[in-house]
Design a protein around this motif. Structure first.
Motif, PDB file in Angstrom:
ATOM      1  N   LEU A   1       0.908  -1.189   0.022  1.00 48.64           N
ATOM      2  CA  LEU A   1      -0.052   0.094  -0.070  1.00 48.64           C
ATOM      3  C   LEU A   1       0.816   1.252  -0.022  1.00 48.64           C
ATOM      4  O   LEU A   1       0.773   2.105  -0.686  1.00 48.64           O
ATOM      5  CB  LEU A   1      -0.858  -0.042   1.109  1.00 48.64           C
ATOM      6  N   THR A   2       1.812   1.381   0.749  1.00 51.01           N
ATOM      7  CA  THR A   2       2.729   2.356   0.925  1.00 51.01           C
ATOM      8  C   THR A   2       3.429   2.713  -0.509  1.00 51.01           C
ATOM      9  O   THR A   2       3.751   3.706  -0.905  1.00 51.01           O
ATOM     10  CB  THR A   2       4.041   2.181   2.158  1.00 51.01           C
ATOM     11  N   MET A   3       3.990   1.660  -1.000  1.00 46.38           N
ATOM     12  CA  MET A   3       4.866   1.660  -2.283  1.00 46.38           C
ATOM     13  C   MET A   3       3.728   2.315  -3.409  1.00 46.38           C
ATOM     14  O   MET A   3       4.223   2.982  -4.232  1.00 46.38           O
ATOM     15  CB  MET A   3       5.418   0.566  -2.570  1.00 46.38           C
ATOM     16  N   GLY A   4       2.469   1.684  -3.329  1.00 45.43           N
ATOM     17  CA  GLY A   4       1.458   2.409  -4.429  1.00 45.43           C
ATOM     18  C   GLY A   4       1.320   3.706  -4.115  1.00 45.43           C
ATOM     19  O   GLY A   4       1.295   4.334  -5.165  1.00 45.43           O
TER      20      GLY A   4
ATOM     21  N   GLU B   1      -3.473  20.117 -15.964  1.00 43.15           N
ATOM     22  CA  GLU B   1      -4.913  19.976 -15.897  1.00 43.15           C
ATOM     23  C   GLU B   1      -5.451  18.835 -16.873  1.00 43.15           C
ATOM     24  O   GLU B   1      -5.545  19.111 -18.140  1.00 43.15           O
ATOM     25  CB  GLU B   1      -5.671  21.040 -16.242  1.00 43.15           C
ATOM     26  N   SER B   2      -5.573  17.517 -16.580  1.00 43.43           N
ATOM     27  CA  SER B   2      -5.852  16.484 -17.725  1.00 43.43           C
ATOM     28  C   SER B   2      -6.534  15.562 -16.885  1.00 43.43           C
ATOM     29  O   SER B   2      -6.349  15.211 -15.747  1.00 43.43           O
ATOM     30  CB  SER B   2      -4.870  15.980 -18.446  1.00 43.43           C
ATOM     31  N   HIS B   3      -7.680  14.827 -17.723  1.00 43.17           N
ATOM     32  CA  HIS B   3      -8.337  13.796 -17.179  1.00 43.17           C
ATOM     33  C   HIS B   3      -7.474  12.633 -17.035  1.00 43.17           C
ATOM     34  O   HIS B   3      -7.794  11.411 -16.788  1.00 43.17           O
ATOM     35  CB  HIS B   3      -9.476  13.412 -18.340  1.00 43.17           C
ATOM     36  N   TRP B   4      -6.431  12.614 -17.642  1.00 43.76           N
ATOM     37  CA  TRP B   4      -5.320  11.325 -17.860  1.00 43.76           C
ATOM     38  C   TRP B   4      -4.410  11.198 -16.473  1.00 43.76           C
ATOM     39  O   TRP B   4      -4.057  10.200 -16.421  1.00 43.76           O
ATOM     40  CB  TRP B   4      -4.185  11.362 -18.935  1.00 43.76           C
ATOM     41  N   VAL B   5      -4.373  12.171 -15.767  1.00 47.29           N
ATOM     42  CA  VAL B   5      -3.688  12.144 -14.355  1.00 47.29           C
ATOM     43  C   VAL B   5      -4.079  11.044 -13.469  1.00 47.29           C
ATOM     44  O   VAL B   5      -3.232  10.215 -13.046  1.00 47.29           O
ATOM     45  CB  VAL B   5      -3.371  13.449 -13.692  1.00 47.29           C
ATOM     46  N   LEU B   6      -5.107  10.992 -13.127  1.00 43.18           N
ATOM     47  CA  LEU B   6      -6.038  10.261 -12.370  1.00 43.18           C
ATOM     48  C   LEU B   6      -5.545   8.369 -12.819  1.00 43.18           C
ATOM     49  O   LEU B   6      -5.168   7.892 -11.890  1.00 43.18           O
ATOM     50  CB  LEU B   6      -7.411  10.389 -12.048  1.00 43.18           C
ATOM     51  N   PRO B   7      -6.048   8.091 -14.067  1.00 44.42           N
ATOM     52  CA  PRO B   7      -5.847   7.003 -14.379  1.00 44.42           C
ATOM     53  C   PRO B   7      -4.331   6.433 -14.257  1.00 44.42           C
ATOM     54  O   PRO B   7      -4.043   5.458 -13.937  1.00 44.42           O
ATOM     55  CB  PRO B   7      -6.369   6.905 -16.044  1.00 44.42           C
ATOM     56  N   LEU B   8      -3.400   7.623 -14.625  1.00 44.54           N
ATOM     57  CA  LEU B   8      -2.167   7.256 -14.488  1.00 44.54           C
ATOM     58  C   LEU B   8      -1.502   6.969 -13.162  1.00 44.54           C
ATOM     59  O   LEU B   8      -0.985   6.069 -12.874  1.00 44.54           O
ATOM     60  CB  LEU B   8      -1.336   8.526 -15.031  1.00 44.54           C
ATOM     61  N   MET B   9      -2.171   7.643 -12.411  1.00 49.25           N
ATOM     62  CA  MET B   9      -1.880   7.601 -10.576  1.00 49.25           C
ATOM     63  C   MET B   9      -2.439   5.955 -10.465  1.00 49.25           C
ATOM     64  O   MET B   9      -1.496   5.333  -9.768  1.00 49.25           O
ATOM     65  CB  MET B   9      -2.384   8.520 -10.174  1.00 49.25           C
ATOM     66  N   LEU B  10      -3.544   5.692 -10.745  1.00 49.36           N
ATOM     67  CA  LEU B  10      -4.013   4.311 -10.327  1.00 49.36           C
ATOM     68  C   LEU B  10      -3.102   3.114 -11.002  1.00 49.36           C
ATOM     69  O   LEU B  10      -3.021   2.388 -10.217  1.00 49.36           O
ATOM     70  CB  LEU B  10      -5.503   4.018 -11.079  1.00 49.36           C
ATOM     71  N   LEU B  11      -2.796   3.656 -12.186  1.00 49.69           N
ATOM     72  CA  LEU B  11      -1.866   2.524 -12.948  1.00 49.69           C
ATOM     73  C   LEU B  11      -0.602   2.392 -12.052  1.00 49.69           C
ATOM     74  O   LEU B  11       0.078   1.303 -11.834  1.00 49.69           O
ATOM     75  CB  LEU B  11      -1.675   3.046 -14.497  1.00 49.69           C
ATOM     76  N   ALA B  12       0.202   3.616 -11.743  1.00 49.46           N
ATOM     77  CA  ALA B  12       1.237   3.780 -11.287  1.00 49.46           C
ATOM     78  C   ALA B  12       1.166   2.996  -9.835  1.00 49.46           C
ATOM     79  O   ALA B  12       2.181   2.281  -9.291  1.00 49.46           O
ATOM     80  CB  ALA B  12       1.732   5.184 -10.899  1.00 49.46           C
ATOM     81  N   GLY B  13       0.199   3.214  -9.117  1.00 48.42           N
ATOM     82  CA  GLY B  13      -0.130   2.804  -7.697  1.00 48.42           C
ATOM     83  C   GLY B  13      -0.220   1.279  -8.010  1.00 48.42           C
ATOM     84  O   GLY B  13       0.469   0.480  -6.954  1.00 48.42           O
ATOM     85  N   ALA B  14      -0.994   0.565  -8.770  1.00 45.55           N
ATOM     86  CA  ALA B  14      -1.020  -0.754  -8.835  1.00 45.55           C
ATOM     87  C   ALA B  14       0.337  -1.270  -9.453  1.00 45.55           C
ATOM     88  O   ALA B  14       0.759  -2.525  -8.583  1.00 45.55           O
ATOM     89  CB  ALA B  14      -2.124  -1.137  -9.875  1.00 45.55           C
ATOM     90  N   LEU B  15       0.807  -0.820 -10.160  1.00 43.00           N
ATOM     91  CA  LEU B  15       2.307  -1.152 -10.587  1.00 43.00           C
ATOM     92  C   LEU B  15       3.324  -1.109  -9.380  1.00 43.00           C
ATOM     93  O   LEU B  15       4.272  -2.114  -9.047  1.00 43.00           O
ATOM     94  CB  LEU B  15       2.785  -0.482 -11.540  1.00 43.00           C
ATOM     95  N   GLY B  16       3.248  -0.178  -8.560  1.00 45.74           N
ATOM     96  CA  GLY B  16       4.079   0.040  -7.420  1.00 45.74           C
ATOM     97  C   GLY B  16       3.814  -1.247  -6.516  1.00 45.74           C
ATOM     98  O   GLY B  16       4.906  -1.643  -5.842  1.00 45.74           O
ATOM     99  N   GLY B  17       2.602  -1.255  -6.152  1.00 45.98           N
ATOM    100  CA  GLY B  17       2.189  -2.324  -5.194  1.00 45.98           C
ATOM    101  C   GLY B  17       2.795  -3.653  -5.708  1.00 45.98           C
ATOM    102  O   GLY B  17       3.409  -4.466  -5.074  1.00 45.98           O
ATOM    103  N   MET B  18       2.519  -3.927  -6.930  1.00 46.75           N
ATOM    104  CA  MET B  18       2.779  -5.123  -7.745  1.00 46.75           C
ATOM    105  C   MET B  18       4.590  -5.436  -7.575  1.00 46.75           C
ATOM    106  O   MET B  18       4.779  -6.308  -7.322  1.00 46.75           O
ATOM    107  CB  MET B  18       2.486  -5.353  -9.208  1.00 46.75           C
ATOM    108  N   LEU B  19       5.115  -4.375  -7.712  1.00 40.33           N
ATOM    109  CA  LEU B  19       6.683  -4.317  -8.073  1.00 40.33           C
ATOM    110  C   LEU B  19       7.297  -4.782  -6.483  1.00 40.33           C
ATOM    111  O   LEU B  19       8.056  -5.739  -6.293  1.00 40.33           O
ATOM    112  CB  LEU B  19       7.371  -3.180  -8.436  1.00 40.33           C
ATOM    113  N   TRP B  20       6.289  -4.289  -5.481  1.00 43.40           N
ATOM    114  CA  TRP B  20       6.842  -4.507  -3.951  1.00 43.40           C
ATOM    115  C   TRP B  20       6.521  -5.985  -3.651  1.00 43.40           C
ATOM    116  O   TRP B  20       7.297  -6.624  -2.909  1.00 43.40           O
ATOM    117  CB  TRP B  20       6.262  -3.387  -3.225  1.00 43.40           C
ATOM    118  N   ALA B  21       5.221  -6.600  -4.400  1.00 43.13           N
ATOM    119  CA  ALA B  21       5.055  -7.674  -3.898  1.00 43.13           C
ATOM    120  C   ALA B  21       5.848  -8.630  -4.609  1.00 43.13           C
ATOM    121  O   ALA B  21       5.863  -9.830  -4.607  1.00 43.13           O
ATOM    122  CB  ALA B  21       3.444  -8.010  -4.257  1.00 43.13           C
TER     123      ALA B  21
END
Lengths: 366, 308
Positions: A93-96, A111-131
């Motif tokens: 969770l922390t790394m995500g 200002e873009s609608h792409w920031v949030l999806p990109l964050m979700l993707l990065a968060g999931a990848l961060g968690g996966m990397l740590w796992a």
């Protein structure tokens, strides 16, 4: 006198009833504890477990706190089913959160609608990397995933601390160890006006549905369940352990990472040392109380969330120590494990009269 | 790197190693009897907070250590009852004990944060303690440092050379056979879980009475888990615990002495070292499955139920 007798087959009713028994036992213990702390038990009980959910705002908080618990719990439950013990969800969770935070801060002025999806993707990848680290060490070097994933929790905490003390610290933040506040386009939209619960809760619900489908309708889910329940049968059927370990860690890493995004892009809105609130550990209890079933996890997460906000309510209204929450959480899991005894056993009256005992051998032929 | 930095570094290594030795030795004996107790961290926290409060109230550190041992034994009794009598899953129950210990210790110690007690008394041996170099290095520690080191050969002797040790190993390797011969498997496992609890409690109290004489929530900071890893590192042999604990003790105190040694690394990365070292060491030991298979108690983590 009563004695325990093995049931001919596990009781399905007790599977469902046991978490309820555990919750009831916890409530009774809680009332005794309230009295011990000099409170009127019924009133304390009301303040702790009822008052928080009597307002719309309280209900919103209930869903808000339940969100990271559902996300982490669903992932962990899938792994626990296959006897893959990821207990480092708090680290994932922390790394995500850190990964999503990096994206948010990099696109601070965009200002873009792409920031949030990109964050979700990065968060999931961060968690996966740590796992991926415990998964790799377990499958490649036979190393206990319990110890490795747990050790990495502390490493993740320290890494977060490093980022907010160092490279990601807000230069205008009076030296506080925290990043800049995220821009509006990096914050998850709220579901209701005036409540703090955000889109992450919907995401959690979608993942619950997805996990249910994975568990009950997919071959990969079936393989994992067989491996957990009957390792020998799984090996005979050629269900590789390696694949299960990787699958379990990738799924739970991703969901825990998303939980981290939900926190930083939700109520917190920046990177700071207090992001991991122990949700990754509480999610272990959620997974068990939820019977390792996605829908059960959802209900268990709501119960645990009530414990959190009830603790806050009791602290504000009755000056009860907030540490009582952790105590309740631990008790809940102990009671559940004990109540699970009755899935496989039942009470039977012990027969005392001697003649009955003597008659027993004769009955055996029947 | 120079000598005036080296002596305090080596001396504080002994302090950091002591709780690890105690907790790991207790867990080692528990595991040799076939029970995997993942609740070490929780039992240490319970010991740390209860030992601290008892010392604060009574003014006696020995009393504090006794209370710590008893409190952690009581906590381990819950685990023992669930696992040995109710036959619950050992991994899940151990995790529950840790989570419960974290919650309970925070609750019990809520009003004691920030208070201090006098640290454990350091022994003073005539002549020896005053020796230059060797004095601070070997002869100026508190009694638990020496006791923990002496406990290692003692536990080793009991496990390998006595009848009791033989029986403990038997119920860990082949509980069904041991039961068939007539040994009380469950009762002995109860005793070994309680023994592990007592040592974990003393280890926890050593943190709150010796290393940093105060109570801080979650002050074990993963040491209970490192102790669990040490048992694997030691391949379930006491002498390996001694070596491993001092190795880890050295890595743990490196973060406080890093600046003295001229290491220009952010403090957080130095603080990561004990955890990373644990992972590296686990990989090195577990890499060869035969090492584990040869040394791990055969029934570790599996419940035993006698068919009456």
């Amino acid at each position: 006198m009563l004695r325990l007798e093995a049931r001919p087959e596990p009781s399905r009713a007790m599977m469902v009833a046991s978490p309820l028994i555990a919750a009831a036992a916890m409530l009774v213990t809680g009332s005794i504890l309230f009295r011990f702390l000099g409170q009127e038990p019924l009133h304390a009980f009301y303040v702790y477990f009822v008052l928080p959910v009597t307002s719309a705002y309280g209900l919103g908080e209930l869903l808000l706190k339940a969100t990271p618990l559902v996300l982490c719990g669903v992932g962990l439950a899938l792994g626990f089913r296959a006897s893959v013990w990821n207990i480092g969800a708090d680290g994932q969770l922390t790394m995500g959160a850190v990964a999503a935070g990096c994206v948010a801060l990099y696109f601070q002025d965009v200002e873009s609608h792409w920031v949030l999806p990109l964050m979700l993707l990065a968060g999931a990848l961060g968690g996966m990397l740590w796992a991926a680290i415990p998964a790799l060490l377990r499958t490649r070097f036979n190393t206990s995933e319990i110890l490795v994933s747990l050790m990495l929790v502390y490493v993740a905490y320290l890494f977060l601390s490093y980022t907010v003390h160092g490279p990601l610290r807000d230069p205008d933040g009076y030296n506080f160890p925290q990043s800049k506040m995220f821009s509006d386009s990096a914050l998850l939209p709220l579901l209701f006006e005036g409540l703090r619960v955000n889109l992450a809760f919907v995401l959690a619900l979608v993942l619950v549905a997805g996990a249910w489908f994975f568990c009950s309708r997919s071959f990969a889910g079936y393989r994992m369940q067989v491996s957990g329940m009957a390792p020998a049968a799984a090996a005979y059927a050629g269900f590789g352990e390696t694949r299960n370990v990787w699958l379990a860690f990738m799924i739970s890493g991703a969901t825990a990472g998303l939980a981290g995004v939900g926190e930083v892009a939700g109520p917190i809105g920046q990177l700071q040392p207090a992001i991991p609130g122990g949700y990754g550990f509480a999610a272990i209890i959620v997974a068990y109380v939820g019977r390792l079933h996605p829908l059960g996890v959802l209900l268990a997460a709501l119960l645990m969330s009530l414990l959190y906000i009830g603790g806050e309510s009791a602290q504000m209204e009755l000056q009860l120590p907030s540490a009582i929450t952790g105590l309740f959480q631990g008790l809940l899991l102990f009671y559940l494990l004990a109540a699970d005894l009755f899935i496989h056993y039942r009470f039977k009256p012990r027969l005392r009269e001697a003649p009955v005992a003597a008659a027993k051998p004769a009955e055996e032929g029947v | 790197m120079n000598v005036e930095h080296l002596i305090p570094f080596l001396a504080s290594t002994a302090g950091a190693a002591t709780p690890l030795i105690l907790a790991a030795l207790g867990e080692l004996v528990t595991e040799r009897s076939g029970v995997l107790n993942l609740g070490v961290e929780g039992m240490m926290l319970v010991g740390a907070v209860c030992g601290f409060i008892a010392t604060l109230a009574s003014g006696s550190a020995s009393f504090g250590l006794l209370v710590a041992a008893l409190a952690a034994m009581a906590a381990s009794m819950i685990f023992a009852f669930l696992v040995l009598t109710l036959q619950t899953n050992q991994v899940a129950t151990g995790l529950a004990l840790t989570l419960f210990g974290v919650g309970l210790s925070a609750f019990v110690g809520r009003d004691f944060a920030g208070q201090t007690v006098p640290p454990l008394e350091h022994l003073h041996f005539p002549v020896l303690s005053d020796l230059p170099f060797l004095g601070p290095l070997l002869f100026r520690f508190d009694a638990l440092v020496y006791a923990s080191v002496l406990a290692v050969p003692l536990v080793g002797y009991i496990l390998t050379k006595t009848r009791l040790g033989l029986v403990i190993r038997a119920i860990g390797e082949a509980p069904a056979s041991a039961h068939a011969i007539g040994y009380p498997v469950i009762a002995l496992r109860y005793a070994m879980v309680l023994f592990g609890g007592a040592l974990a409690g003393i280890a926890g109290a050593y943190l709150s009475l010796g290393l940093t004489p105060m109570w801080v929530e979650g002050m074990t900071a993963g040491r209970g888990w490192i102790a669990l890893a040490l048992v694997v590192f030691a391949t379930w042999k006491p002498r390996g615990v001694l070596l491993g604990a001092y190795l880890f003790g050295g890595v743990t105190v490196l973060q406080f002495h890093g600046q003295g040694f001229g290491l220009a690394i952010p403090s957080q990365f130095l603080s990561m070292l004990p955890y990373l070292a644990t992972i590296v060491v686990l990989v090195l030991i577990c890499r060869d499955p035969r090492t584990i298979l040869l040394n791990k108690p055969m029934s570790l983590g599996q419940n035993f139920k006698a068919d009456s």
